[in-house]
Design a protein around this motif. Structure first.
Motif, PDB file in Angstrom:
ATOM      1  N   MET A   1       0.848  -1.194   0.000  1.00 38.13           N
ATOM      2  CA  MET A   1       0.000   0.000   0.000  1.00 38.13           C
ATOM      3  C   MET A   1       0.878   1.236   0.000  1.00 38.13           C
ATOM      4  O   MET A   1       1.861   1.306   0.715  1.00 38.13           O
ATOM      5  CB  MET A   1      -0.896   0.026   1.239  1.00 38.13           C
ATOM      6  N   SER A   2       0.561   2.215  -0.784  1.00 33.27           N
ATOM      7  CA  SER A   2       1.346   3.430  -0.817  1.00 33.27           C
ATOM      8  C   SER A   2       1.211   4.169   0.498  1.00 33.27           C
ATOM      9  O   SER A   2       0.200   4.110   1.180  1.00 33.27           O
ATOM     10  CB  SER A   2       0.869   4.329  -1.972  1.00 33.27           C
ATOM     11  N   ALA A   3       2.278   4.914   0.878  1.00 40.49           N
ATOM     12  CA  ALA A   3       2.265   5.621   2.153  1.00 40.49           C
ATOM     13  C   ALA A   3       1.224   6.720   2.168  1.00 40.49           C
ATOM     14  O   ALA A   3       0.765   7.132   3.226  1.00 40.49           O
ATOM     15  CB  ALA A   3       3.659   6.187   2.431  1.00 40.49           C
ATOM     16  N   GLU A   4       0.853   7.212   0.985  1.00 41.79           N
ATOM     17  CA  GLU A   4      -0.061   8.348   0.916  1.00 41.79           C
ATOM     18  C   GLU A   4      -1.508   7.946   1.184  1.00 41.79           C
ATOM     19  O   GLU A   4      -2.293   8.745   1.674  1.00 41.79           O
ATOM     20  CB  GLU A   4       0.018   9.022  -0.464  1.00 41.79           C
ATOM     21  N   ARG A   5      -1.868   6.720   0.860  1.00 42.87           N
ATOM     22  CA  ARG A   5      -3.270   6.323   0.971  1.00 42.87           C
ATOM     23  C   ARG A   5      -3.630   5.967   2.404  1.00 42.87           C
ATOM     24  O   ARG A   5      -2.901   5.265   3.084  1.00 42.87           O
ATOM     25  CB  ARG A   5      -3.549   5.135   0.046  1.00 42.87           C
ATOM     26  N   GLN A   6      -4.779   6.449   2.843  1.00 41.71           N
ATOM     27  CA  GLN A   6      -5.253   6.101   4.172  1.00 41.71           C
ATOM     28  C   GLN A   6      -5.708   4.641   4.216  1.00 41.71           C
ATOM     29  O   GLN A   6      -6.137   4.079   3.213  1.00 41.71           O
ATOM     30  CB  GLN A   6      -6.428   7.001   4.563  1.00 41.71           C
ATOM     31  N   VAL A   7      -5.608   4.072   5.388  1.00 38.01           N
ATOM     32  CA  VAL A   7      -6.133   2.724   5.607  1.00 38.01           C
ATOM     33  C   VAL A   7      -7.652   2.771   5.448  1.00 38.01           C
ATOM     34  O   VAL A   7      -8.322   3.644   6.003  1.00 38.01           O
ATOM     35  CB  VAL A   7      -5.751   2.221   7.008  1.00 38.01           C
ATOM     36  N   ARG A   8      -8.190   1.825   4.689  1.00 45.99           N
ATOM     37  CA  ARG A   8      -9.630   1.787   4.418  1.00 45.99           C
ATOM     38  C   ARG A   8     -10.286   0.726   5.292  1.00 45.99           C
ATOM     39  O   ARG A   8      -9.919  -0.441   5.241  1.00 45.99           O
ATOM     40  CB  ARG A   8      -9.872   1.517   2.933  1.00 45.99           C
ATOM     41  N   LEU A   9     -11.259   1.167   6.073  1.00 46.77           N
ATOM     42  CA  LEU A   9     -11.952   0.287   6.997  1.00 46.77           C
ATOM     43  C   LEU A   9     -13.254  -0.213   6.391  1.00 46.77           C
ATOM     44  O   LEU A   9     -13.955   0.531   5.699  1.00 46.77           O
ATOM     45  CB  LEU A   9     -12.269   1.025   8.300  1.00 46.77           C
ATOM     46  N   GLY A  10     -13.582  -1.465   6.692  1.00 46.86           N
ATOM     47  CA  GLY A  10     -14.906  -2.004   6.407  1.00 46.86           C
ATOM     48  C   GLY A  10     -15.552  -2.327   7.739  1.00 46.86           C
ATOM     49  O   GLY A  10     -14.980  -3.062   8.546  1.00 46.86           O
ATOM     50  N   ILE A  11     -16.712  -1.754   8.021  1.00 40.69           N
ATOM     51  CA  ILE A  11     -17.375  -1.910   9.306  1.00 40.69           C
ATOM     52  C   ILE A  11     -18.522  -2.909   9.171  1.00 40.69           C
ATOM     53  O   ILE A  11     -19.358  -2.777   8.281  1.00 40.69           O
ATOM     54  CB  ILE A  11     -17.940  -0.566   9.815  1.00 40.69           C
ATOM     55  N   LEU A  12     -18.569  -3.887  10.079  1.00 41.87           N
ATOM     56  CA  LEU A  12     -19.668  -4.859  10.119  1.00 41.87           C
ATOM     57  C   LEU A  12     -20.455  -4.646  11.402  1.00 41.87           C
ATOM     58  O   LEU A  12     -19.874  -4.615  12.492  1.00 41.87           O
ATOM     59  CB  LEU A  12     -19.136  -6.296  10.099  1.00 41.87           C
ATOM     60  N   LEU A  90      -8.766  -3.199   6.471  1.00 40.87           N
ATOM     61  CA  LEU A  90      -8.938  -3.671   7.839  1.00 40.87           C
ATOM     62  C   LEU A  90     -10.432  -3.801   8.116  1.00 40.87           C
ATOM     63  O   LEU A  90     -11.199  -2.872   7.854  1.00 40.87           O
ATOM     64  CB  LEU A  90      -8.302  -2.656   8.789  1.00 40.87           C
ATOM     65  N   VAL A  91     -10.847  -4.962   8.640  1.00 33.71           N
ATOM     66  CA  VAL A  91     -12.257  -5.229   8.914  1.00 33.71           C
ATOM     67  C   VAL A  91     -12.518  -4.979  10.398  1.00 33.71           C
ATOM     68  O   VAL A  91     -11.795  -5.505  11.260  1.00 33.71           O
ATOM     69  CB  VAL A  91     -12.630  -6.683   8.547  1.00 33.71           C
ATOM     70  N   VAL A  92     -13.545  -4.178  10.685  1.00 35.56           N
ATOM     71  CA  VAL A  92     -13.842  -3.782  12.059  1.00 35.56           C
ATOM     72  C   VAL A  92     -15.253  -4.251  12.411  1.00 35.56           C
ATOM     73  O   VAL A  92     -16.233  -3.804  11.803  1.00 35.56           O
ATOM     74  CB  VAL A  92     -13.733  -2.247  12.212  1.00 35.56           C
ATOM     75  N   LEU A  93     -15.348  -5.158  13.381  1.00 32.95           N
ATOM     76  CA  LEU A  93     -16.655  -5.613  13.850  1.00 32.95           C
ATOM     77  C   LEU A  93     -17.150  -4.648  14.919  1.00 32.95           C
ATOM     78  O   LEU A  93     -16.465  -4.397  15.908  1.00 32.95           O
ATOM     79  CB  LEU A  93     -16.570  -7.030  14.424  1.00 32.95           C
ATOM     80  N   ALA A  94     -18.347  -4.111  14.702  1.00 33.76           N
ATOM     81  CA  ALA A  94     -18.918  -3.125  15.624  1.00 33.76           C
ATOM     82  C   ALA A  94     -20.339  -3.569  15.965  1.00 33.76           C
ATOM     83  O   ALA A  94     -21.304  -3.128  15.345  1.00 33.76           O
ATOM     84  CB  ALA A  94     -18.903  -1.733  14.990  1.00 33.76           C
ATOM     85  N   GLY A  95     -20.437  -4.481  16.928  1.00 33.87           N
ATOM     86  CA  GLY A  95     -21.753  -5.010  17.272  1.00 33.87           C
ATOM     87  C   GLY A  95     -22.288  -5.961  16.218  1.00 33.87           C
ATOM     88  O   GLY A  95     -23.488  -6.004  15.973  1.00 33.87           O
ATOM     89  N   PHE A  96     -21.409  -6.724  15.596  1.00 33.80           N
ATOM     90  CA  PHE A  96     -21.820  -7.713  14.594  1.00 33.80           C
ATOM     91  C   PHE A  96     -22.134  -9.010  15.317  1.00 33.80           C
ATOM     92  O   PHE A  96     -21.264  -9.584  15.983  1.00 33.80           O
ATOM     93  CB  PHE A  96     -20.720  -7.921  13.560  1.00 33.80           C
ATOM     94  N   LEU A  97     -23.374  -9.466  15.227  1.00 37.54           N
ATOM     95  CA  LEU A  97     -23.866 -10.542  16.082  1.00 37.54           C
ATOM     96  C   LEU A  97     -23.782 -11.931  15.455  1.00 37.54           C
ATOM     97  O   LEU A  97     -24.481 -12.849  15.879  1.00 37.54           O
ATOM     98  CB  LEU A  97     -25.313 -10.234  16.501  1.00 37.54           C
ATOM     99  N   ARG A  98     -22.947 -12.072  14.449  1.00 33.73           N
ATOM    100  CA  ARG A  98     -22.742 -13.393  13.845  1.00 33.73           C
ATOM    101  C   ARG A  98     -21.306 -13.851  14.101  1.00 33.73           C
ATOM    102  O   ARG A  98     -20.368 -13.062  14.002  1.00 33.73           O
ATOM    103  CB  ARG A  98     -22.981 -13.348  12.335  1.00 33.73           C
TER     104      ARG A  98
END
Length: 202
Positions: A1-12, A90-98
């Motif tokens: 990943m290039s240093a310039e690009r922000q980390v992209r989150l996927g929220i579940l 980066l995958v972020v679980l935020a109250g994911f009930l599975r």
């Protein structure tokens, strides 16, 4: 990943989306150097989807499947494809009930975070704040950890302690744990990003 690009989150998420809102606020106020690419839910009526749409963030509703507590492999595979389509790092679980099984863990090894409302390894599983009250302990809290096949058992990345007060109810204790979660989760994600404790997906 290039240093310039922000980390992209996927929220579940499956519910109200309070941790999602806290992460979004941390990004907006400059405390978290990331972006949210997509929010996914297993419930089409989940409030987290409304919050995401209000913030102009793409959303995906997963097929319901046959089971209440876990996703069938083909649904997890669809979930992984959606995350990749939106370039999620980066995958972020935020109250994911599975409970997550093989396909998603294989697609994002060492890149899935969860927050649990106890000081792990104590009080794993459902309604951990009630478990803490019933056990009569003096304190509980919340834990951010990597997700692994065994539930609530991945390596711990950060914890916040919450004292149990005389007269606490499950509702009052849970509310204070959630306040701690809202502080802790963005802090841990930012630390991971700064220390580069994750790898780009190829």
């Amino acid at each position: 990943m290039s240093a310039e690009r922000q980390v992209r989150l996927g929220i579940l998420g499956s519910g109200r989306g309070s941790n999602f809102a806290a992460i979004l606020d941390a990004i907006a106020t400059g405390r978290l150097s990331a972006s949210i690419s997509v929010v996914l839910s297993d419930r089409e009526d989940a409030r987290i989807l409304e919050l995401a749409r209000s913030a102009k963030i793409p959303t995906v509703v997963l097929p319901k499947g046959r089971y209440r507590t876990w996703l069938e492999p083909h649904i997890e595979e669809e979930l992984a494809r959606s995350l990749r389509r939106f370039g999620v790092d980066l995958v972020v679980l935020a109250g994911f009930l599975r409970v997550l099984k093989g396909p998603l863990l294989a697609a994002y090894p060492g890149k899935i975070l969860n927050i649990h409302p106890s000081l792990l390894p104590a009080f794993k599983g459902k309604e951990a704040w009630k478990q803490a009250l019933e056990a009569g302990v003096a304190e509980t809290g919340c834990t951010v950890h990597w997700v692994e096949p065994e539930v609530d058992s991945g390596p711990i990345l950060g914890q916040a302690r919450v004292p149990i007060r005389p007269g606490d109810t499950p509702e009052s204790l849970h509310a204070r744990i959630q306040e701690a979660e809202h502080r802790l989760y963005p802090e841990v994600i930012q630390r991971l990003i700064e220390q580069k404790l994750w790898r780009e997906i190829h």
